[in-house]
Design an enzyme around this catalytic site. Sequence first.
Site, mmCIF file in Angstrom:
data_model
loop_
_atom_site.group_PDB
_atom_site.id
_atom_site.type_symbol
_atom_site.label_atom_id
_atom_site.label_comp_id
_atom_site.label_asym_id
_atom_site.label_seq_id
_atom_site.Cartn_x
_atom_site.Cartn_y
_atom_site.Cartn_z
ATOM 1 N N ASP A 11 -42.476 7.441 21.613
ATOM 2 C CA ASP A 11 -42.262 7.314 20.325
ATOM 3 C C ASP A 11 -43.300 7.891 19.550
ATOM 4 O O ASP A 11 -44.646 7.825 19.629
ATOM 5 C CB ASP A 11 -42.524 5.703 19.864
ATOM 6 C CG ASP A 11 -41.157 4.907 20.296
ATOM 7 O OD1 ASP A 11 -40.295 5.559 20.817
ATOM 8 O OD2 ASP A 11 -41.199 3.853 19.802
ATOM 9 N N GLY A 39 -35.006 0.112 26.437
ATOM 10 C CA GLY A 39 -35.015 -0.562 27.863
ATOM 11 C C GLY A 39 -36.340 -0.912 27.972
ATOM 12 O O GLY A 39 -36.745 -2.036 28.405
ATOM 13 N N ASN A 41 -38.979 -1.280 26.170
ATOM 14 C CA ASN A 41 -39.418 -2.135 25.266
ATOM 15 C C ASN A 41 -38.895 -3.824 25.589
ATOM 16 O O ASN A 41 -39.782 -4.750 25.792
ATOM 17 C CB ASN A 41 -39.201 -2.055 24.101
ATOM 18 C CG ASN A 41 -39.645 -0.710 23.217
ATOM 19 O OD1 ASN A 41 -40.503 -0.140 23.746
ATOM 20 N ND2 ASN A 41 -38.951 -0.305 22.183
ATOM 21 N N GLY A 222 -33.445 -15.028 10.849
ATOM 22 C CA GLY A 222 -33.141 -15.606 11.936
ATOM 23 C C GLY A 222 -32.063 -15.232 12.945
ATOM 24 O O GLY A 222 -31.731 -13.880 12.908
ATOM 25 N N GLY A 248 -36.239 -6.208 17.537
ATOM 26 C CA GLY A 248 -35.154 -6.598 18.301
ATOM 27 C C GLY A 248 -35.117 -6.504 19.687
ATOM 28 O O GLY A 248 -34.749 -7.334 20.278
ATOM 29 N N ASP A 249 -35.991 -5.620 20.195
ATOM 30 C CA ASP A 249 -36.068 -5.553 21.751
ATOM 31 C C ASP A 249 -36.966 -6.684 22.038
ATOM 32 O O ASP A 249 -36.891 -7.237 23.301
ATOM 33 C CB ASP A 249 -36.789 -4.111 21.916
ATOM 34 C CG ASP A 249 -36.015 -2.974 21.681
ATOM 35 O OD1 ASP A 249 -35.074 -3.030 21.591
ATOM 36 O OD2 ASP A 249 -36.501 -1.858 21.116
HETATM 37 O O1 RIB Z 1 -35.932 -0.306 19.256
HETATM 38 C C1 RIB Z 1 -37.017 0.452 19.227
HETATM 39 C C2 RIB Z 1 -36.979 1.766 19.826
HETATM 40 O O2 RIB Z 1 -35.700 2.568 19.547
HETATM 41 C C3 RIB Z 1 -38.078 2.564 19.687
HETATM 42 O O3 RIB Z 1 -39.012 2.303 20.739
HETATM 43 C C4 RIB Z 1 -37.621 3.917 20.082
HETATM 44 O O4 RIB Z 1 -38.185 4.487 21.271
HETATM 45 C C5 RIB Z 1 -36.052 3.840 20.006
HETATM 46 O O5 RIB Z 1 -35.598 3.991 21.348
#
Ligand code: RIB
Length: 299
Positions: A11, A39, A41, A222, A248-249
């Site tokens: 990033d 993925g 993350n 939430g 979200g990840d």
């Molecule tokens: O969800 C966040 C991610 O989206 C970032 O880390 C970036 O790489 C994109 O894939």
Amino acid sequence: MITVFGSINMDLIATTERLPKPGETVAGTGFSTAAGGKGANQALAARRGGSSVRMAGAVGNDGFAEPALALLKEAGADLSSVKRVAEPTGTALILVGGDGENMIAVVPGANGTVTAGDAAAAIGALAPRDIVMLQLEIPAKSVEEALAAAKLKGIATILNLAPLIPDAPRLGRLADIVIANETEFERLAGQDGMTNDDREAALRRLHAETKQTLIVTLGGDGVIAIRDNVISRACGLVIEPVDTVGAGDTFCGYFAASLDQGLDFETALRRAAVAGSLACLKAGAQPSIPLASEVALHI
Ligand code: RIB
């Protein structure tokens, strides 16, 4: 054991006081790089959440490959299913505004070389109680193959419907558990501009049709979900977000880790929502993912 089959990015992050409009140039206030990719993350979040994790995907042979994998390696994730290819490591160009909101452009690079064959290999190596988690930053055909192969082996699948691609609604029918944000869920349900009542009705309708577990993340509001005909809700923490990239990840990874560790569904939702809130308090996708001990303080 959780296998994450998905993207790995570097990033490239610029902070600005406010996000630019199309065609506008604004002054940046800072620049940094951090490991990312939905993925990777999610894999790191599941690992920091306390589960054993295998990452399957691809990076290039360039200078971004090692830094993109560094935090996963440091956390003890199994990286033996990450292949090295001639394409550049995936990159994401990210702008973060003063209110924590962001804009992201992803250049897939090596992520685009992940094949249906890689999917078959990744799933072939799994044991029956394993969980496989996917997103939509690798080719749709490879995601579809992984979901089909996992189904044949009776392996539980979690699909995060991000980013929204044209195949998302179709692929969303193929997983046991689907995690979507509000926009992604509207596309899955085929209805725009949902109110809260619309969303709950759509969850009940889709669940009746497919029997899938469906989870919709609602940012600061939430999460709402349906499983075994029961609607559940969970909230995160009340926070002032600094940077929401990767929140979200973090939710997805912590949710998978919680199921993997045998926690009940409601607890898994709450733990994931809290972890997602904490991820908004620091800059960078992977650097901001909290440790299990930090999440535990808030549950
Ligand atoms: O969800 C966040 C991610 O989206 C970032 O880390 C970036 O790489 C994109 O894939």
